[in-house]
Design a protein around this motif. Structure first.
Motif, PDB file in Angstrom:
ATOM      1  N   VAL A 142       0.836  -1.204   0.000  1.00  0.00           N
ATOM      2  CA  VAL A 142       0.000   0.000   0.000  1.00  0.00           C
ATOM      3  C   VAL A 142       0.873   1.257   0.000  1.00  0.00           C
ATOM      4  O   VAL A 142       0.534   2.266  -0.632  1.00  0.00           O
ATOM      5  CB  VAL A 142      -0.975  -0.014   1.194  1.00  0.00           C
ATOM      6  N   TYR A 143       2.009   1.201   0.697  1.00  0.00           N
ATOM      7  CA  TYR A 143       2.929   2.345   0.706  1.00  0.00           C
ATOM      8  C   TYR A 143       3.378   2.675  -0.721  1.00  0.00           C
ATOM      9  O   TYR A 143       3.462   3.849  -1.095  1.00  0.00           O
ATOM     10  CB  TYR A 143       4.136   2.020   1.582  1.00  0.00           C
ATOM     11  N   ALA A 144       3.654   1.644  -1.505  1.00  0.00           N
ATOM     12  CA  ALA A 144       4.055   1.880  -2.893  1.00  0.00           C
ATOM     13  C   ALA A 144       2.941   2.578  -3.668  1.00  0.00           C
ATOM     14  O   ALA A 144       3.192   3.525  -4.430  1.00  0.00           O
ATOM     15  CB  ALA A 144       4.420   0.556  -3.561  1.00  0.00           C
ATOM     16  N   ASP A 145       1.698   2.142  -3.482  1.00  0.00           N
ATOM     17  CA  ASP A 145       0.576   2.791  -4.153  1.00  0.00           C
ATOM     18  C   ASP A 145       0.383   4.224  -3.682  1.00  0.00           C
ATOM     19  O   ASP A 145       0.052   5.107  -4.476  1.00  0.00           O
ATOM     20  CB  ASP A 145      -0.708   1.992  -3.923  1.00  0.00           C
ATOM     21  N   LEU A 146       0.582   4.465  -2.399  1.00  0.00           N
ATOM     22  CA  LEU A 146       0.456   5.826  -1.874  1.00  0.00           C
ATOM     23  C   LEU A 146       1.426   6.777  -2.573  1.00  0.00           C
ATOM     24  O   LEU A 146       1.097   7.929  -2.840  1.00  0.00           O
ATOM     25  CB  LEU A 146       0.719   5.848  -0.369  1.00  0.00           C
ATOM     26  N   ARG A 147       2.607   6.305  -2.864  1.00  0.00           N
ATOM     27  CA  ARG A 147       3.653   7.145  -3.451  1.00  0.00           C
ATOM     28  C   ARG A 147       3.664   7.100  -4.979  1.00  0.00           C
ATOM     29  O   ARG A 147       4.577   7.626  -5.617  1.00  0.00           O
ATOM     30  CB  ARG A 147       5.014   6.757  -2.882  1.00  0.00           C
ATOM     31  N   GLY A 148       2.652   6.456  -5.567  1.00  0.00           N
ATOM     32  CA  GLY A 148       2.542   6.459  -7.016  1.00  0.00           C
ATOM     33  C   GLY A 148       3.380   5.413  -7.712  1.00  0.00           C
ATOM     34  O   GLY A 148       3.525   5.451  -8.932  1.00  0.00           O
ATOM     35  N   VAL A 149       3.918   4.457  -6.948  1.00  0.00           N
ATOM     36  CA  VAL A 149       4.721   3.387  -7.548  1.00  0.00           C
ATOM     37  C   VAL A 149       3.822   2.159  -7.665  1.00  0.00           C
ATOM     38  O   VAL A 149       4.024   1.142  -6.996  1.00  0.00           O
ATOM     39  CB  VAL A 149       5.984   3.092  -6.717  1.00  0.00           C
ATOM     40  N   GLU A 150       2.787   2.259  -8.494  1.00  0.00           N
ATOM     41  CA  GLU A 150       1.775   1.205  -8.598  1.00  0.00           C
ATOM     42  C   GLU A 150       2.364  -0.123  -9.039  1.00  0.00           C
ATOM     43  O   GLU A 150       1.811  -1.187  -8.728  1.00  0.00           O
ATOM     44  CB  GLU A 150       0.667   1.632  -9.567  1.00  0.00           C
ATOM     45  N   SER A 151       3.500  -0.076  -9.731  1.00  0.00           N
ATOM     46  CA  SER A 151       4.134  -1.315 -10.182  1.00  0.00           C
ATOM     47  C   SER A 151       4.563  -2.201  -9.023  1.00  0.00           C
ATOM     48  O   SER A 151       4.720  -3.414  -9.172  1.00  0.00           O
ATOM     49  CB  SER A 151       5.354  -0.983 -11.041  1.00  0.00           C
ATOM     50  N   HIS A 152       4.760  -1.612  -7.838  1.00  0.00           N
ATOM     51  CA  HIS A 152       5.182  -2.362  -6.655  1.00  0.00           C
ATOM     52  C   HIS A 152       4.085  -2.391  -5.589  1.00  0.00           C
ATOM     53  O   HIS A 152       4.336  -2.749  -4.440  1.00  0.00           O
ATOM     54  CB  HIS A 152       6.445  -1.741  -6.062  1.00  0.00           C
ATOM     55  N   GLU A 194       1.580  11.136  -1.877  1.00  0.00           N
ATOM     56  CA  GLU A 194       1.211  10.340  -0.704  1.00  0.00           C
ATOM     57  C   GLU A 194       0.227  11.108   0.182  1.00  0.00           C
ATOM     58  O   GLU A 194      -0.769  10.538   0.660  1.00  0.00           O
ATOM     59  CB  GLU A 194       2.460   9.985   0.095  1.00  0.00           C
ATOM     60  N   ALA A 195       0.486  12.389   0.399  1.00  0.00           N
ATOM     61  CA  ALA A 195      -0.412  13.197   1.225  1.00  0.00           C
ATOM     62  C   ALA A 195      -1.813  13.251   0.609  1.00  0.00           C
ATOM     63  O   ALA A 195      -2.827  13.128   1.317  1.00  0.00           O
ATOM     64  CB  ALA A 195       0.155  14.601   1.390  1.00  0.00           C
ATOM     65  N   THR A 196      -1.865  13.418  -0.703  1.00  0.00           N
ATOM     66  CA  THR A 196      -3.160  13.461  -1.400  1.00  0.00           C
ATOM     67  C   THR A 196      -3.892  12.131  -1.288  1.00  0.00           C
ATOM     68  O   THR A 196      -5.106  12.095  -1.000  1.00  0.00           O
ATOM     69  CB  THR A 196      -2.950  13.816  -2.884  1.00  0.00           C
ATOM     70  N   ARG A 197      -3.178  11.048  -1.485  1.00  0.00           N
ATOM     71  CA  ARG A 197      -3.829   9.735  -1.459  1.00  0.00           C
ATOM     72  C   ARG A 197      -4.195   9.305  -0.045  1.00  0.00           C
ATOM     73  O   ARG A 197      -5.162   8.557   0.130  1.00  0.00           O
ATOM     74  CB  ARG A 197      -2.931   8.712  -2.158  1.00  0.00           C
ATOM     75  N   ARG A 206      -5.339  11.353   2.059  1.00  0.00           N
ATOM     76  CA  ARG A 206      -6.551  12.139   2.296  1.00  0.00           C
ATOM     77  C   ARG A 206      -7.720  11.648   1.451  1.00  0.00           C
ATOM     78  O   ARG A 206      -8.841  11.483   1.964  1.00  0.00           O
ATOM     79  CB  ARG A 206      -6.272  13.612   1.978  1.00  0.00           C
ATOM     80  N   ASP A 207      -7.468  11.392   0.165  1.00  0.00           N
ATOM     81  CA  ASP A 207      -8.551  11.122  -0.784  1.00  0.00           C
ATOM     82  C   ASP A 207      -8.739   9.651  -1.136  1.00  0.00           C
ATOM     83  O   ASP A 207      -9.721   9.295  -1.768  1.00  0.00           O
ATOM     84  CB  ASP A 207      -8.309  11.903  -2.081  1.00  0.00           C
ATOM     85  N   GLY A 208      -7.791   8.809  -0.749  1.00  0.00           N
ATOM     86  CA  GLY A 208      -7.871   7.400  -1.099  1.00  0.00           C
ATOM     87  C   GLY A 208      -6.994   7.055  -2.288  1.00  0.00           C
ATOM     88  O   GLY A 208      -6.461   7.935  -2.979  1.00  0.00           O
ATOM     89  N   ILE A 209      -6.836   5.762  -2.517  1.00  0.00           N
ATOM     90  CA  ILE A 209      -6.012   5.246  -3.617  1.00  0.00           C
ATOM     91  C   ILE A 209      -6.937   4.782  -4.742  1.00  0.00           C
ATOM     92  O   ILE A 209      -7.894   4.040  -4.508  1.00  0.00           O
ATOM     93  CB  ILE A 209      -5.135   4.073  -3.138  1.00  0.00           C
ATOM     94  N   GLU A 210      -6.644   5.222  -5.940  1.00  0.00           N
ATOM     95  CA  GLU A 210      -7.460   4.863  -7.101  1.00  0.00           C
ATOM     96  C   GLU A 210      -6.890   3.599  -7.743  1.00  0.00           C
ATOM     97  O   GLU A 210      -5.765   3.615  -8.255  1.00  0.00           O
ATOM     98  CB  GLU A 210      -7.483   6.019  -8.103  1.00  0.00           C
ATOM     99  N   LEU A 211      -7.645   2.520  -7.703  1.00  0.00           N
ATOM    100  CA  LEU A 211      -7.211   1.253  -8.269  1.00  0.00           C
ATOM    101  C   LEU A 211      -7.870   1.037  -9.623  1.00  0.00           C
ATOM    102  O   LEU A 211      -9.085   1.205  -9.752  1.00  0.00           O
ATOM    103  CB  LEU A 211      -7.591   0.093  -7.344  1.00  0.00           C
ATOM    104  N   PRO A 212      -7.089   0.639 -10.637  1.00  0.00           N
ATOM    105  CA  PRO A 212      -7.725   0.262 -11.905  1.00  0.00           C
ATOM    106  C   PRO A 212      -8.717  -0.873 -11.670  1.00  0.00           C
ATOM    107  O   PRO A 212      -8.511  -1.720 -10.786  1.00  0.00           O
ATOM    108  CB  PRO A 212      -6.534  -0.205 -12.753  1.00  0.00           C
ATOM    109  N   ASP A 213      -9.776  -0.900 -12.449  1.00  0.00           N
ATOM    110  CA  ASP A 213     -10.809  -1.925 -12.273  1.00  0.00           C
ATOM    111  C   ASP A 213     -10.232  -3.333 -12.238  1.00  0.00           C
ATOM    112  O   ASP A 213     -10.628  -4.162 -11.419  1.00  0.00           O
ATOM    113  CB  ASP A 213     -11.844  -1.830 -13.406  1.00  0.00           C
ATOM    114  N   ARG A 214      -9.281  -3.604 -13.130  1.00  0.00           N
ATOM    115  CA  ARG A 214      -8.743  -4.958 -13.203  1.00  0.00           C
ATOM    116  C   ARG A 214      -7.999  -5.329 -11.917  1.00  0.00           C
ATOM    117  O   ARG A 214      -8.078  -6.472 -11.458  1.00  0.00           O
ATOM    118  CB  ARG A 214      -7.819  -5.087 -14.409  1.00  0.00           C
ATOM    119  N   VAL A 215      -7.281  -4.363 -11.347  1.00  0.00           N
ATOM    120  CA  VAL A 215      -6.571  -4.629 -10.090  1.00  0.00           C
ATOM    121  C   VAL A 215      -7.573  -4.859  -8.966  1.00  0.00           C
ATOM    122  O   VAL A 215      -7.428  -5.781  -8.159  1.00  0.00           O
ATOM    123  CB  VAL A 215      -5.615  -3.464  -9.750  1.00  0.00           C
TER     124      VAL A 215
END
Length: 348
Positions: A36-46, A317-320, A322-331
């Motif tokens: 989840v930390y990776a997703d927070l920081r925009g590193v969705e690949s990890h 990370e601060a934005t996500r 606050r607002d949540g993490i946006e997951l692609p539908d497939r993920v």
């Protein structure tokens, strides 16, 4: 389309899925937090996109979630740990704690790790170190996905390196980078989304440049800066793989393709007690002035601000958070299916 979810609920959900799959609670929580930390920081690949492959490797006996992390050697300022083939994020977190404790005691600690697995983002570890006033350098090798400069077929990993330094400000200096032009995980994400990739990121299996993400996954990603990225990747592999007794180059097993052997990934942590060189406040004051000087430099037209390493990710990370993490539908669909497999209700 996408699904937006609160980061804390996403971490709790993934952690519960890991637990229901037989992973001890503390290990499950660390692995989920890392993703989840990776997703927070925009590193969705990890990020949580890796949940399924982690669980599959554990189910197939390629990861042992119950194995202890043990010290093979402990000479104070140098140490060697064996991850026992546990989840990489857990192995990395335990190794980090060992390295930080020894750095505080001895001033510096160089700690190698063998028999580990994919450990997520290097930023996950350097962030923890800078919060304790330490500087940290983290290296890891990876399975072969990148040709050496001038080569065609995969031989080296996109071996990452991360640096972290406290700045005395809300945003630490965090440089976390692969030695490829782009992390292979980004190509995996593009393939999952059915998207093309920029020309120059990768080649197909014949060595031809391609914008097809699937063809790139069958081929190879390219080194950052040609021979420079290739050389840096190999240097990281020497420290994280050759020196530690872990796999190296083509002997680091691919977690997507090899279902007969563990990965045997190697890591290398260098933790530094800044106070042994300068009082921490003096260091952060000097680094702060360095950053201010850089930010005051003339800017290329159209560039609103000069940023140091880690600022973009910190803001995201601060934005996500606050607002949540946006997951692609497939993920999201893959995560929901995993939850159904292990009887865990999706996030409401």
């Amino acid at each position: 389309m996408s699904v937006r979810v609160p980061h804390d609920r996403l971490a709790a959900y993934c952690g519960q899925v890991f637990e229901r799959a037989g992973v001890p609670p503390a290990v499950a929580a660390t692995v989920a937090d890392s993703l989840v930390y990776a997703d927070l920081r925009g590193v969705e690949s990890h990020g949580v996109v890796r949940t399924g492959i982690y669980l599959k490797r554990a189910a197939e006996g390629m990861i042992d979630p119950n194995a202890p992390v043990t010290l093979v050697r402990d000479d104070g300022c140098t140490a060697l740990a064996d991850g026992g083939n546990n989840f990489g994020a857990h192995v990395g977190a335990v190794a980090l704690d060992l390295a930080m404790e020894r750095a505080k005691r001895h001033g510096v600690c160089a700690l190698g790790v063998r028999h580990s697995n994919h450990f997520g983002t290097g930023a996950f570890y350097v962030q923890r170190a800078v919060e304790q006033g330490l500087a940290l350098i983290v290296l890891s090798n990876a399975s072969q996905t990148m040709p050496p400069a001038g080569g065609v077929r995969p031989f080296l990993g996109t071996n990452p390196v991360a640096f972290g330094f406290p700045t005395g400000r809300p945003v630490p200096f965090v440089l976390d980078m692969a030695t490829s032009l782009v992390a292979r995980g980004k190509i995996i994400v593009a393939a999952k989304r059915g998207e093309s990739i920029p020309l120059g990121w990768a080649v197909d299996k014949e060595g031809n440049p391609t914008t097809d993400a699937e063809a790139a996954l069958d081929g190879a990603v390219l080194p950052l800066g040609g021979a420079k990225g290739s050389g840096l990747s190999m240097a990281i592999d020497i420290l994280a793989g050759v020196l530690t007794g872990a796999g190296y180059g083509p002997t680091v097993n691919n977690m997507y393709d090899n279902w007969a052997e563990p990965q045997n990934v190697g890591h290398f942590f260098i933790a530094i007690d800044i106070g042994r060189f300068l009082p921490l406040a003096d260091f952060t004051d000097r680094l702060g002035r360095f950053i201010d000087l850089m930010k005051a430099e003339p800017k290329v037209p159209g560039t609103p601000e000069i940023l140091h390493a880690g600022e973009v990710e910190h803001r995201l990370e601060a934005t996500r958070r606050r607002d949540g993490i946006e997951l692609p539908d497939r993920v999201a669909e893959d995560l929901i299916a995993l939850g159904q497999t292990y009887d865990v209700a999706w996030i409401q």
